[in-house]
Design a protein around this motif. Structure first.
Motif: not given
Length: 657
Positions: A361-366, A400-410, A478-482
């Motif tokens: 939920m924190v990742g999706d919130g970011v 939203y699609l691009i920021l998946g990488i930030v969500a996965g990282y956080i 894929p961006l979230t996994l990265v």
């Protein structure tokens, strides 16, 4: 018209701005300016029929209107337009620039029972016909209680007071406002459907002519003799008529009636310049209300900031200073006499229940917060003009699609911090990629089946579903996994104190702690609710919303209020020796979503009283639920991250052997 195409990257954009010659004015939002020579033919497009009664859009040609000679041709639509239910088609309405004339279009076949029923239903549901000329929606004005009200579109028909008959609008009196353009010193940057580009000085000299700066209509119902009309050909000139006041001279909707469609067009010179032509549509009333909302929010912020400073500068800092000045024996003796937050030092970083869900939920919130923040900033600076239909929604989806990488990282980094290892990070990353989009997908699919059953253009075509799924699984996942992989490589946050093996017993309380958490959401809601009214009016009452400057300020204030509320409540829970702060910090600010959803229901009951039928109510509540969920995740993330930072700093200052 020659165009200099510009890359979408910021560097290229800045380079173009640097090499452009000096000019007296700039115009950023919208599409390319088009000038027309006298007598040049311009065509009117039609959008979906819309109603604030049902919120179900329908195709223009579902009603027995005149069709263009070459057949119906759909305009190219972007992702945002498709999601909003727009369906833009060509129409038989054509004007010759600066030629005033009255024109005959067509006469229908005798109306059958189905067509009469459909026309009456659309009339009773207050459906509006939406036309577009040179990317401007048609506008009409009505007088109510001495006040001039501006509308976009015109009604399909009307039912006079005291009459049992319905009458169709079959004669349109158009007024096209034009500005004579002579290639003045204005640099124009377009961000419309044709892409980003700059009009050079050489182009300007070639572009002298007329610019369309306004498009207005007066709808009329005129009864004509079908036998006389059938002798005419399409686009033949006819005698101009005024809108009849007598019902006997108006065209009734009845079986076996043949309806003749005609229009009059008048071109009027205007002092409005092309860069300012959208001002009439974007005129937002109630600026004082927006300022009142901001001042109200500032008062809440200063009040909470005062509490925070009192707590942390006087109480916490004083306790820490006294504690650090004591020797070890005195500290040991003091530890036996400690109370409040100092007693939970061995439990404050204990793993919370459902820790994986918290990370997700924190990742999706970011991700949602980043999307909203960047979108509002770009809109506030004019990069997302309503002249480019669907641009706002398309931009939000791409961000939203691009920021998946930030969500996965956080999310994964928080998981590593809680667990102390990276084991299970793939599962966390997948859950982040699928949690919020999955819920939205289920809700949208359910609503889409309802729209399909109603044969509305608001229903997403199956091809668009596959497109969205492809974007989801080919870009976002894929961006979230990265991002999750990068999170495993980042240095995890070390807890400043050790956690005891046996959890400390939490003293009983007179009232449930969650009651305080739910009540805390009223403060962020107080910051948000006035702007929320304007946003809901824009979404459901067909009004333009373009005060993104106010919205940006409100967003910043909301972030500050959420952070302060969550920190204050976290400190209060620690003071009563309640070390289970993780979820409470999240929902202290995230509970604002509950009040947003309740306010949406209030808006449905009291402001959308005209909304008819269970289908419309289900659609409204479904979209409101998505909005409330997004607000909960984003505001909850703000509160949690701020509380985590506060607690980490607080207990880092305590020396524990």
């Amino acid at each position: 018209m020659a165009r200099v195409h510009i890359s979408e990257t910021l560097c290229s954009f800045l380079c173009v701005l640097l090499i452009m010659s000096p000019s007296t004015a700039f115009y950023l939002p919208g599409s390319y300016m088009h000038t027309y020579s006298q007598g040049e033919t311009i065509s009117v497009k039609v959008n979906s029929l819309t109603s604030i009664e049902t919120e179900l859009p329908f195709n223009y040609y579902t009603l027995p209107y005149c069709q263009p000679k070459g057949g119906i041709k759909k305009s190219a639509e972007n992702l945002g337009e498709l999601l909003m239910g727009d369906q833009i088609d060509n129409s038989p309405y054509q004007f010759r620039v600066y030629v005033n004339e009255s024109v005959y279009l067509c006469t229908t076949s005798p109306l059958n029972e189905h067509e009469v029923k459909l026309l009456k239903q659309r009339t009773h549901d207050l459906y509006q016909v939406n036309m577009i000329l040179d990317n401007l929606p048609v506008m009409r004005f009505t007088e109510q209680n001495g006040v001039t009200i501006q509308w976009t579109g015109f009604p399909v028909g009307y039912t006079p007071d005291g009459s049992s008959e319905d009458y169709i609008v079959n004669h349109l009196k158009f007024k096209v406002l034009v500005h004579e353009y002579e290639g003045s010193n204005v640099q124009i940057i377009g961000t419309g459907e044709e892409g980003l580009g700059v009009i050079s000085e050489t182009d300007k000299k070639k572009m002298s002519g007329y610019e369309i700066v306004g498009f207005e209509v007066i709808p009329c119902s005129v009864k004509r003799d079908p036998e006389t009309m059938l002798k005419l050909n399409t686009y033949d000139n006819i005698e101009p008529v005024n809108c009849p006041l007598e019902l006997e001279k108006s065209q009734v909707i009845r079986e076996q009636e043949r309806i003749s469609f005609t229009y009059t067009v008048e071109f009027v010179k205007s002092d409005i310049r092309w860069p300012s032509r959208w001002d009439a549509y974007l005129k937002m009333e109630g600026a004082k209300v927006h300022w009142f909302s901001i001042m109200n929010s500032l008062m809440v912020i200063f009040f909470l900031a005062g509490i925070v400073f009192v707590i942390f500068l006087r109480t916490v800092r004083r306790d820490l200073t006294r504690y650090e000045e004591l020797d070890k024996e005195a500290q040991a003796q003091m530890n036996e006499e400690l109370s409040g937050w100092k007693l939970v030092v061995g439990d404050v970083f204990r793993e919370p229940t459902c820790s994986k869900l918290l990370c997700v939920m924190v990742g999706d919130g970011v991700q949602i917060l980043g999307m909203a923040g960047v979108t509002i900033v770009f809109a506030a600076f004019g990069f997302m003009s309503p002249a480019s239909r669907g641009m706002l929604l398309t931009g939000m989806i791409i961000l939203y699609l691009i920021l998946g990488i930030v969500a996965g990282y956080i999310g994964v980094r928080l998981w590593r911090t809680i667990k102390g290892s990276s084991e299970g990070w793939r599962s966390v990353s997948w859950s982040i990629a699928c949690f919020f989009p999955g819920i939205v997908f289920v809700i949208l699919t359910t609503l889409n089946f309802i729209l399909w059953g109603s044969k509305s253009t608001g229903a997403l075509p199956i091809s668009l579903f596959f497109t969205l799924l492809s974007l989801w699984f080919c870009i976002s996942v894929p961006l979230t996994l990265v991002g999750g992989f990068l999170g495993t490589r980042a240095e995890h946050i070390e807890f400043p104190v050790r956690t005891n093996q046996i959890p400390r017993e939490i003293p009983p309380r007179k009232y449930p702690s969650w009651l305080l958490v739910l009540g805390a959401g009223t403060l962020p809601f107080g910051t948000l609710f006035i702007e929320l009214f304007f946003i809901l009016s824009s979404l459901w009452l067909g009004r333009f919303y373009y005060v993104f400057g106010f919205l940006l300020v409100v967003l910043l204030l909301l972030v500050v209020v959420c952070a302060e509320v969550s920190v204050v409540l976290t400190y209060m829970h620690l003071c009563v020796e309640d070390w289970r702060w993780w979820w409470k910090a999240f929902f202290a600010s995230g509970s604002v979503a509950l009040y947003v959803f309740l306010y949406s229901i209030n808006y449905l009951v009291f402001d959308l009283r005209s909304l008819s039928g269970p289908v419309s109510a289900i659609l409204y509540l479904g979209y409101s639920l998505i909005m409330a969920l997004a607000i909960m995740l984003s505001t909850g993330t703000i509160g949690f991250l701020m509380s985590f930072s506060f607690i980490h700093y607080l207990f880092s200052s305590v020396k524990i052997d």
